[in-house]
Design a protein around this motif. Structure first.
Motif, PDB file in Angstrom:
ATOM      1  N   THR A 109      -7.839 -12.054   1.593  1.00 45.35           N
ATOM      2  CA  THR A 109      -8.202 -13.466   1.519  1.00 45.35           C
ATOM      3  C   THR A 109      -6.963 -14.354   1.467  1.00 45.35           C
ATOM      4  O   THR A 109      -6.897 -15.399   2.137  1.00 45.35           O
ATOM      5  N   ALA A 110      -5.962 -13.936   0.695  1.00 45.72           N
ATOM      6  CA  ALA A 110      -4.725 -14.716   0.613  1.00 45.72           C
ATOM      7  C   ALA A 110      -4.013 -14.762   1.960  1.00 45.72           C
ATOM      8  O   ALA A 110      -3.504 -15.813   2.372  1.00 45.72           O
ATOM      9  N   ALA A 111      -3.992 -13.633   2.676  1.00 48.73           N
ATOM     10  CA  ALA A 111      -3.337 -13.606   3.988  1.00 48.73           C
ATOM     11  C   ALA A 111      -4.076 -14.492   4.987  1.00 48.73           C
ATOM     12  O   ALA A 111      -3.451 -15.274   5.723  1.00 48.73           O
TER      13      ALA A 111
ATOM     14  N   GLY B 190      -7.593  -1.291  -5.729  1.00 49.06           N
ATOM     15  CA  GLY B 190      -9.034  -1.159  -5.628  1.00 49.06           C
ATOM     16  C   GLY B 190      -9.603  -2.117  -4.591  1.00 49.06           C
ATOM     17  O   GLY B 190      -8.874  -2.873  -3.938  1.00 49.06           O
ATOM     18  N   SER B 191     -10.905  -2.097  -4.446  1.00 48.26           N
ATOM     19  CA  SER B 191     -11.544  -2.957  -3.438  1.00 48.26           C
ATOM     20  C   SER B 191     -11.330  -4.436  -3.742  1.00 48.26           C
ATOM     21  O   SER B 191     -11.143  -5.252  -2.840  1.00 48.26           O
ATOM     22  N   ARG B 192     -11.306  -4.789  -5.027  1.00 49.57           N
ATOM     23  CA  ARG B 192     -11.112  -6.200  -5.385  1.00 49.57           C
ATOM     24  C   ARG B 192      -9.695  -6.655  -5.049  1.00 49.57           C
ATOM     25  O   ARG B 192      -9.497  -7.753  -4.516  1.00 49.57           O
ATOM     26  N   ALA B 193      -8.697  -5.807  -5.335  1.00 48.81           N
ATOM     27  CA  ALA B 193      -7.311  -6.168  -5.019  1.00 48.81           C
ATOM     28  C   ALA B 193      -7.120  -6.303  -3.517  1.00 48.81           C
ATOM     29  O   ALA B 193      -6.444  -7.232  -3.046  1.00 48.81           O
ATOM     30  N   CYS B 194      -7.706  -5.399  -2.738  1.00 49.96           N
ATOM     31  CA  CYS B 194      -7.609  -5.488  -1.275  1.00 49.96           C
ATOM     32  C   CYS B 194      -8.277  -6.752  -0.755  1.00 49.96           C
ATOM     33  O   CYS B 194      -7.756  -7.405   0.155  1.00 49.96           O
ATOM     34  N   ALA B 195      -9.436  -7.098  -1.330  1.00 50.25           N
ATOM     35  CA  ALA B 195     -10.131  -8.323  -0.906  1.00 50.25           C
ATOM     36  C   ALA B 195      -9.298  -9.559  -1.230  1.00 50.25           C
ATOM     37  O   ALA B 195      -9.218 -10.495  -0.421  1.00 50.25           O
TER      38      ALA B 195
ATOM     39  N   HIS C 115      -1.609   5.617 -10.025  1.00 45.87           N
ATOM     40  CA  HIS C 115      -2.220   4.304 -10.287  1.00 45.87           C
ATOM     41  C   HIS C 115      -2.785   3.671  -9.011  1.00 45.87           C
ATOM     42  O   HIS C 115      -3.077   2.468  -9.008  1.00 45.87           O
ATOM     43  N   TYR C 116      -2.918   4.458  -7.939  1.00 48.84           N
ATOM     44  CA  TYR C 116      -3.318   3.882  -6.650  1.00 48.84           C
ATOM     45  C   TYR C 116      -4.698   3.227  -6.741  1.00 48.84           C
ATOM     46  O   TYR C 116      -4.897   2.106  -6.285  1.00 48.84           O
TER      47      TYR C 116
ATOM     48  N   ASP D 189       0.832  -1.206   0.000  1.00 45.35           N
ATOM     49  CA  ASP D 189       0.000   0.000   0.000  1.00 45.35           C
ATOM     50  C   ASP D 189       0.863   1.251   0.000  1.00 45.35           C
ATOM     51  O   ASP D 189       0.630   2.194  -0.765  1.00 45.35           O
ATOM     52  N   ARG D 190       1.884   1.274   0.866  1.00 46.92           N
ATOM     53  CA  ARG D 190       2.775   2.445   0.917  1.00 46.92           C
ATOM     54  C   ARG D 190       3.591   2.569  -0.373  1.00 46.92           C
ATOM     55  O   ARG D 190       3.850   3.678  -0.841  1.00 46.92           O
TER      56      ARG D 190
END
Length: 204
Positions: free
Chosen positions: A29-31, A20-25, A14-15, A4-5
């Protein structure tokens, strides 16, 4: 947080696209999935270990090295050691990714012309780096330290340092980045100090 940083400082335009919300989800989920799988494998293996030296641990943290001390199963010990090696390799890969990301971040920060901009960028990165460094260093020392320097108090202190302190510090660090919360804490501390001074002065 490191990614994120990295995106926010090195690729700010390009932030929204990269995070986006899908990438964060997907990242969350992977973590969670990797953490659950890691815990499940270690739990299944430690439950299968025969304990020939009783089941009493010297502390309230049920740590893997302490369980292995109670077991005399050579095959179970080797299985657990293999799991620890695989986990260490994955953690080392994440650590290399973080080091590379922070090298890029610091290079970008030092190119910021204003001192205020550099200070703001550092204030968002250094707390996360400090918490991760605390977790990695204490966890590595706890699992790789020689048995000759092992003691109950040292093992307990290391367990608290890498399993309790980092999760407790993360919400505090992210909360203190909120200006309204900082102002409320400043007012609360000022009120507490002024009330304490009044109590002391009236007592005198």
């Amino acid at each position: 947080m490191c990614y994120d940083r990295y995106v926010a400082i090195c690729k700010p335009l390009h932030y929204r696209t990269l995070l986006g919300s899908r990438a964060c989800a997907h990242m969350a989920t992977a973590a969670w999935a990797s953490g659950f799988l890691h815990s499940l494998l270690h739990t299944a293996n430690t439950f299968s270990l025969p304990l020939y030296q009783g089941n009493a641990l010297g502390q309230f943290f049920c740590e893997i090295p302490h369980i292995l001390k109670l077991s005399c199963s050579h095959s179970g010990y080797l299985r657990e050691l293999g799991l620890i090696v695989v986990s260490a390799c994955l953690v080392f890969g994440c650590f290399i990714f973080m080091v590379f990301s922070y090298v890029q971040i610091f290079r970008a920060v030092f190119r910021i012309p204003s001192q205020e901009g550099r200070h703001k960028a550092f204030s968002t990165c250094l707390p996360h780096l400090a918490v991760v460094s605390l977790f990695v260093s204490t966890a590595t020392f706890a699992y790789l330290k020689p048995p000759s320097i092992s003691s109950t108090s040292l093992d307990l202190a290391l367990s608290v340092l890498y399993s309790v302190i980092p999760p407790a510090l993360n919400p505090l660090i992210y909360s203190l980045r909120n200006q309204e919360l900082r102002d409320a804490l400043r007012k609360m501390m000022t009120g507490c100090f002024s009330g304490l001074i009044k109590c002391l002065s009236s007592g005198v």
